[in-house]
Design an enzyme around this catalytic site. Structure first.
Site, PDB file in Angstrom:
ATOM      1  N   GLU A 197      37.681 -11.007 168.464  1.00  0.00           N
ATOM      2  CA  GLU A 197      38.617 -12.322 168.218  1.00  0.00           C
ATOM      3  C   GLU A 197      38.045 -13.514 168.501  1.00  0.00           C
ATOM      4  O   GLU A 197      38.422 -14.345 167.702  1.00  0.00           O
ATOM      5  CB  GLU A 197      39.742 -11.924 168.702  1.00  0.00           C
ATOM      6  CG  GLU A 197      40.716 -10.859 168.420  1.00  0.00           C
ATOM      7  CD  GLU A 197      40.566  -9.350 169.017  1.00  0.00           C
ATOM      8  OE1 GLU A 197      39.160  -9.242 169.735  1.00  0.00           O
ATOM      9  OE2 GLU A 197      41.195  -8.371 168.908  1.00  0.00           O
ATOM     10  N   ALA A 217      43.851  -6.741 162.917  1.00  0.00           N
ATOM     11  CA  ALA A 217      44.988  -7.036 162.555  1.00  0.00           C
ATOM     12  C   ALA A 217      44.670  -7.793 161.241  1.00  0.00           C
ATOM     13  O   ALA A 217      43.462  -8.124 160.939  1.00  0.00           O
ATOM     14  CB  ALA A 217      45.704  -8.057 163.634  1.00  0.00           C
ATOM     15  N   GLY A 238      42.791  -5.551 166.553  1.00  0.00           N
ATOM     16  CA  GLY A 238      43.670  -4.542 166.499  1.00  0.00           C
ATOM     17  C   GLY A 238      43.408  -3.289 166.160  1.00  0.00           C
ATOM     18  O   GLY A 238      44.199  -2.321 166.791  1.00  0.00           O
ATOM     19  N   GLU A 245      42.316  -2.002 169.749  1.00  0.00           N
ATOM     20  CA  GLU A 245      43.665  -2.079 170.431  1.00  0.00           C
ATOM     21  C   GLU A 245      44.590  -0.953 170.182  1.00  0.00           C
ATOM     22  O   GLU A 245      45.124  -0.022 171.025  1.00  0.00           O
ATOM     23  CB  GLU A 245      43.982  -3.191 170.323  1.00  0.00           C
ATOM     24  CG  GLU A 245      43.220  -4.411 171.006  1.00  0.00           C
ATOM     25  CD  GLU A 245      44.017  -5.713 170.642  1.00  0.00           C
ATOM     26  OE1 GLU A 245      43.934  -6.169 169.467  1.00  0.00           O
ATOM     27  OE2 GLU A 245      44.249  -6.509 171.490  1.00  0.00           O
TER      28      GLU A 245
HETATM   29  N1  CAA Z   1      41.862  -8.372 157.839  1.00  0.00           N
HETATM   30  C1  CAA Z   1      42.202  -8.501 156.375  1.00  0.00           C
HETATM   31  N2  CAA Z   1      41.165  -7.935 155.804  1.00  0.00           N
HETATM   32  C2  CAA Z   1      40.142  -7.396 156.291  1.00  0.00           C
HETATM   33  C3  CAA Z   1      40.090  -7.199 157.706  1.00  0.00           C
HETATM   34  C4  CAA Z   1      41.058  -7.792 158.427  1.00  0.00           C
HETATM   35  N3  CAA Z   1      40.861  -7.401 159.804  1.00  0.00           N
HETATM   36  N4  CAA Z   1      38.594  -6.540 157.791  1.00  0.00           N
HETATM   37  C5  CAA Z   1      38.318  -6.092 156.664  1.00  0.00           C
HETATM   38  N5  CAA Z   1      38.958  -6.966 155.558  1.00  0.00           N
HETATM   39  C6  CAA Z   1      38.729  -7.000 154.230  1.00  0.00           C
HETATM   40  C7  CAA Z   1      37.654  -7.953 153.711  1.00  0.00           C
HETATM   41  O1  CAA Z   1      38.386  -9.194 153.728  1.00  0.00           O
HETATM   42  C8  CAA Z   1      37.244  -7.528 152.254  1.00  0.00           C
HETATM   43  O2  CAA Z   1      38.106  -7.621 151.370  1.00  0.00           O
HETATM   44  P1  CAA Z   1      37.892  -8.166 149.903  1.00  0.00           P
HETATM   45  O3  CAA Z   1      37.088  -7.116 149.359  1.00  0.00           O
HETATM   46  O4  CAA Z   1      39.038  -8.456 149.333  1.00  0.00           O
HETATM   47  O5  CAA Z   1      37.072  -9.427 150.174  1.00  0.00           O
HETATM   48  C9  CAA Z   1      37.320  -5.709 152.710  1.00  0.00           C
HETATM   49  O6  CAA Z   1      38.079  -5.420 153.732  1.00  0.00           O
HETATM   50  C10 CAA Z   1      36.116  -5.178 153.001  1.00  0.00           C
HETATM   51  O7  CAA Z   1      35.419  -5.890 154.138  1.00  0.00           O
HETATM   52  P2  CAA Z   1      33.915  -6.506 154.083  1.00  0.00           P
HETATM   53  O8  CAA Z   1      33.428  -6.899 152.791  1.00  0.00           O
HETATM   54  O9  CAA Z   1      33.848  -7.441 155.137  1.00  0.00           O
HETATM   55  O10 CAA Z   1      33.113  -5.165 154.368  1.00  0.00           O
HETATM   56  P3  CAA Z   1      31.927  -5.229 155.286  1.00  0.00           P
HETATM   57  O11 CAA Z   1      31.251  -3.927 155.165  1.00  0.00           O
HETATM   58  O12 CAA Z   1      30.784  -6.253 154.931  1.00  0.00           O
HETATM   59  O13 CAA Z   1      32.421  -5.570 156.928  1.00  0.00           O
HETATM   60  C11 CAA Z   1      33.634  -5.268 158.783  1.00  0.00           C
HETATM   61  C12 CAA Z   1      33.267  -4.513 157.410  1.00  0.00           C
HETATM   62  C13 CAA Z   1      32.357  -5.354 159.830  1.00  0.00           C
HETATM   63  C14 CAA Z   1      34.614  -4.604 159.299  1.00  0.00           C
HETATM   64  C15 CAA Z   1      34.265  -6.608 158.363  1.00  0.00           C
HETATM   65  O14 CAA Z   1      35.124  -6.744 157.363  1.00  0.00           O
HETATM   66  C16 CAA Z   1      34.801  -7.599 159.556  1.00  0.00           C
HETATM   67  O15 CAA Z   1      34.037  -8.023 160.527  1.00  0.00           O
HETATM   68  N6  CAA Z   1      35.909  -7.344 159.622  1.00  0.00           N
HETATM   69  C17 CAA Z   1      37.129  -8.174 160.550  1.00  0.00           C
HETATM   70  C18 CAA Z   1      37.018  -7.540 161.650  1.00  0.00           C
HETATM   71  C19 CAA Z   1      38.034  -8.464 162.840  1.00  0.00           C
HETATM   72  O16 CAA Z   1      37.484  -9.739 162.938  1.00  0.00           O
HETATM   73  N7  CAA Z   1      38.988  -7.878 163.414  1.00  0.00           N
HETATM   74  C20 CAA Z   1      39.771  -8.682 164.245  1.00  0.00           C
HETATM   75  C21 CAA Z   1      40.737  -9.255 163.615  1.00  0.00           C
HETATM   76  S1  CAA Z   1      42.166 -10.230 164.510  1.00  0.00           S
HETATM   77  C22 CAA Z   1      42.889  -8.958 165.517  1.00  0.00           C
HETATM   78  O17 CAA Z   1      42.698  -7.953 165.430  1.00  0.00           O
HETATM   79  C23 CAA Z   1      43.836  -9.693 166.445  1.00  0.00           C
HETATM   80  C24 CAA Z   1      44.669  -8.405 167.435  1.00  0.00           C
HETATM   81  O18 CAA Z   1      44.155  -8.649 168.646  1.00  0.00           O
HETATM   82  C25 CAA Z   1      45.635  -7.873 167.123  1.00  0.00           C
END
Ligand code: CAA
Length: 257
Positions: free
Chosen positions: A131, A65, A108, A111
């Site tokens: 999460e 998400a 998400g 999911e």
């Molecule tokens: N939401 C918003 N933006 C996101 C995102 C997310 N879930 N995941 C990645 N992005 C964005 C980053 O902020 C970044 O944007 P900027 O260039 O503007 O900074 C861009 O995508 C590229 O990401 P990274 O620079 O972090 O790339 P990476 O290769 O170093 O890492 C990754 C990739 C491992 C996917 C890392 O981005 C990450 O860990 N993302 C978040 C994962 C996460 O925590 N997901 C759970 C979200 S909560 C949820 O989903 C609740 C639910 O149950 C529905």
């Protein structure tokens, strides 16, 4: 920019739906899910479509998400907007829906893949429910669907640590149906989707519904529902054609009726 790209007949009777937010790793904001639900509605009433493949790009199916969209919201705002309610529409899509996961499927994103009927993964796929690492818990089904898929002990370990895991581990745990090499991945997925699209669509949709009943009903009721659906296939031309073709030792010609 279109957040969801639809190709209705990537091959006959198979539609391809691509999440298209590459700069944000396909993070699922409200707009993406709304467009996806809209696209599924259209495909439900399109008789050309028998099977839908949902995918992202090679880097990410979806990284969860959208954290930017929700980070500063209050509990009252989250509860009032109840953003995950619209996600439920995806689980009501009656035609087969295959998640083709390449790259990250996190939070998400994972999911969403689990809301589909089954997951096919490229060998580069990385799953995870991270999460807890950002101070929350899964909110779009993982505590239930991942636990059903892999069992309590593995589900606890995965969701309490939030660690990432690869396609092969997901396959061995029962979360993923098939793993294909990353190169040529989509070709393999489309081939698999075509195989399902070649089956009689009424029987396929009834089988899908009956299998989902196994999640949602007590066993005795699920068995009764299965039997009713089995008998109901005898009102279709495709059942007659399928069984006659078997007895006449020829290939069936299904018409979807
Ligand atoms: N939401 C918003 N933006 C996101 C995102 C997310 N879930 N995941 C990645 N992005 C964005 C980053 O902020 C970044 O944007 P900027 O260039 O503007 O900074 C861009 O995508 C590229 O990401 P990274 O620079 O972090 O790339 P990476 O290769 O170093 O890492 C990754 C990739 C491992 C996917 C890392 O981005 C990450 O860990 N993302 C978040 C994962 C996460 O925590 N997901 C759970 C979200 S909560 C949820 O989903 C609740 C639910 O149950 C529905």
């Amino acid at each position: 920019m279109e957040l969801i790209k639809v190709t209705t007949e990537v091959v006959p009777h198979v539609a391809l739906v691509e999440i298209n937010r590459p700069k944000e790793m396909n993070a699922l904001n409200i707009q993406v899910i709304t467009e996806l639900v809209g696209a599924l509605k259209e495909m439900n009433s399109d008789d050309r479509v028998r099977v839908v493949v949902l995918t992202g790009n090679e880097q990410a199916f979806a990284a969860g998400a959208d954290i930017k969209q929700m980070a500063e919201k209050s509990e009252a705002e989250m509860t009032a907007s109840d953003e995950f309610r619209i996600w439920d529409e995806i689980t009501r899509f009656p035609k087969p829906l295959i998640a083709a996961v390449s790259g990250y499927a996190l939070g998400g994103g994972s999911e969403l893949a689990m809301m589909c009927d089954f997951i096919v993964a490229a060998d580069n796929a990385t799953f995870g429910q991270p999460e807890v690492k950002i101070g929350t818990i899964p909110g779009a089904g993982a505590t239930q669907r991942l636990t059903h898929a892999v069992g309590k002990s593995r589900a606890m370990e995965l969701m309490l640590t939030g660690r990432f895991f690869k396609a092969q581990e997901a396959f061995e745990a029962g979360m993923v149906a098939r793993v294909f090499p990353t190169s040529g991945f989509m070709e393999e997925v489309i081939k698999l989707a075509s195989e399902i699209a070649a089956r009689p669509p009424i029987a396929v949709q009834l089988a899908k519904r009956a299998i989902l009943d196994a999640y949602e009903m007590p066993l005795a009721k699920g068995l009764m529902e299965e039997r009713k659906k089995f008998y109901s296939t005898f009102s279709t031309l495709d059942q007659k054609e399928g069984m006659r073709a078997f007895l006449e030792k020829r290939k069936p010609n299904f018409t979807g009726q």
